[in-house]
Enzyme design. Structure first.
Site, PDB file in Angstrom:
ATOM      1  N   MET A   1      49.526  37.846  58.425  1.00  0.00           N
ATOM      2  CA  MET A   1      49.517  39.260  58.074  1.00  0.00           C
ATOM      3  C   MET A   1      48.227  39.901  58.579  1.00  0.00           C
ATOM      4  SD  MET A   1      50.938  39.103  54.189  1.00  0.00           S
ATOM      5  CE  MET A   1      49.634  38.012  53.667  1.00  0.00           C
ATOM      6  N   CYS A   2      48.350  40.835  59.470  1.00  0.00           N
ATOM      7  CA  CYS A   2      47.269  41.696  59.941  1.00  0.00           C
ATOM      8  C   CYS A   2      46.410  41.059  61.034  1.00  0.00           C
ATOM      9  CB  CYS A   2      46.354  42.158  58.815  1.00  0.00           C
ATOM     10  SG  CYS A   2      47.209  42.934  57.434  1.00  0.00           S
ATOM     11  N   THR A   3      46.021  41.899  61.978  1.00  0.00           N
ATOM     12  CA  THR A   3      45.108  41.527  63.055  1.00  0.00           C
ATOM     13  C   THR A   3      44.151  42.692  63.264  1.00  0.00           C
ATOM     14  OG1 THR A   3      46.890  40.276  64.122  1.00  0.00           O
ATOM     15  CG2 THR A   3      44.941  40.760  65.457  1.00  0.00           C
ATOM     16  N   ARG A 207      48.095  34.801  67.023  1.00  0.00           N
ATOM     17  CA  ARG A 207      47.746  36.214  67.209  1.00  0.00           C
ATOM     18  C   ARG A 207      46.270  36.358  67.574  1.00  0.00           C
ATOM     19  NH1 ARG A 207      48.032  38.407  62.436  1.00  0.00           N
ATOM     20  NH2 ARG A 207      49.156  36.864  61.204  1.00  0.00           N
TER      21      ARG A 207
END
Length: 331
Positions: A1-3, A207
């Site tokens: 979740m999230c970058t 990611r």
């Protein structure tokens, strides 16, 4: 979740982008918060108190926390999930702030990453976590900071201790693992080379590798439009497809929205997964002086209201949102 990633371009062109990955609508709206607002840490009698020295534009979570934003000195703060977070046991007496205010505290008080790091290293205060709205789990977050000079810092609570990673080189982070282990990925992928192979899954480590390779591979340009387009293309590349279902990896969630903060020209771009257009707010076009109204752009369910272009004049005056408080330890 999230970058999260930071682009370091020529002639001081700096942009920071992030994706927000979450399993459900996170209730995000865009707020303009002026200087001079009086705040307190929302943890009871031991709460820190302060007056905002800087105005800011922020994206909220559930309209109870600042999860992303930029102030009018060009400092950017991003909160990302970190499941390995372990906060210290708070005694109820050490000065403290609720985790909902962690990012806002930085935006209110500091112009640069170095100022924020010096303060945190010299002033003892606690960050107190609280339950995620509608869920039976505590918020587990780490904080990234970047500024108009291109400097970066990542702050994490590991084994009950605050760990700070501070360097201009720390351009990329994801939500897991802890940042020291993310840094260990760098040498491995540098040896392979991104033109030979890059990992393609939605896992945080993959990611991280893609974001780091691409943010260093896109054109070095001081042209605002070209730089913004390049940075948006990278954060889209590391986004998670909308509506994806991965039962074997339940922590992987769809990307709900993306932001790009232009530190140089103080423009805050926003793109929802459910909108066909990106839009932006120019901090220079907003009244962020002390005494000005707080203003809000309401994005609708799942941030699905359609906006395009410069929406600086579309924010409406409003009472500021209320930050979520954290429980005081029982005595």
């Amino acid at each position: 979740m999230c970058t999260r990633l930071t682009y370091l371009g020529p002639d001081g062109r700096v942009l920071t982008a992030r994706s927000m990955d979450w399993k459900e609508d996170i209730g995000t709206n865009i707020w303009a918060l002026p200087r001079g607002l009086e705040r307190e840490g929302n943890v009871g009698p031991a709460s820190l108190t302060w007056t905002a020295d800087y105005g800011s534009v922020v994206a909220t979570a559930y309209d109870i926390a600042t999860t992303d934003g930029m102030n009018d000195a060009g400092l950017v703060a991003n909160l990302l999930w970190l499941p390995e977070s372990e906060y210290p046991d708070w005694d109820g007496e050490t000065p403290a702030i609720s985790i909902s205010l962690w990012a806002q505290y930085m935006l209110d008080n500091f112009a640069t990453v170095a100022e924020a790091v010096d303060h945190v290293e010299s002033e003892e205060f606690a960050v107190v976590t609280e339950q995620v709205p509608g869920e039976d789990r505590l918020a587990a977050l780490h904080l990234s900071l970047s500024d108009a000079t291109g400097d970066s810092a990542i702050m994490e609570y590991v084994d009950g201790e605050l760990v700070i990673h501070h360097s201009r080189e720390y351009q990329v982070m994801t939500n897991s693992p802890t940042f020291d282990k993310q840094r260990a990925l760098v040498e491995y992928w540098d040896d392979i080379g991104g033109t030979v192979m890059l990992p393609g899954t939605n896992r945080p480590a993959d990611r991280f590798a893609r974001a780091r390779f691409y943010v260093d591979s896109i054109p070095q340009t001081d042209d605002r439009r070209a730089a913004t387009a390049s940075v948006l293309s990278v954060i889209r590349n590391v986004s998670v497809p909308y509506g994806i279902s991965t039962p074997d990896e339940p922590h992987i969630s769809s990307t709900r929205w993306r932001t790009v903060a232009d530190h140089t020209d103080e423009i805050y771009y926003f793109e929802s997964a459910l909108m066909p257009n990106a839009f932006w707010v120019s901090l220079e076009e907003l009244d962020l002086e002390a005494g000005a109204d707080a203003r809000v752009l309401r994005l609708g369910p799942d941030q699905s209201t359609v906006f395009a272009g410069d929406v600086s004049d579309q924010l409406e005056a409003s009472d500021p949102f209320q930050f979520l408080g954290a429980a005081t330890p029982s005595q």
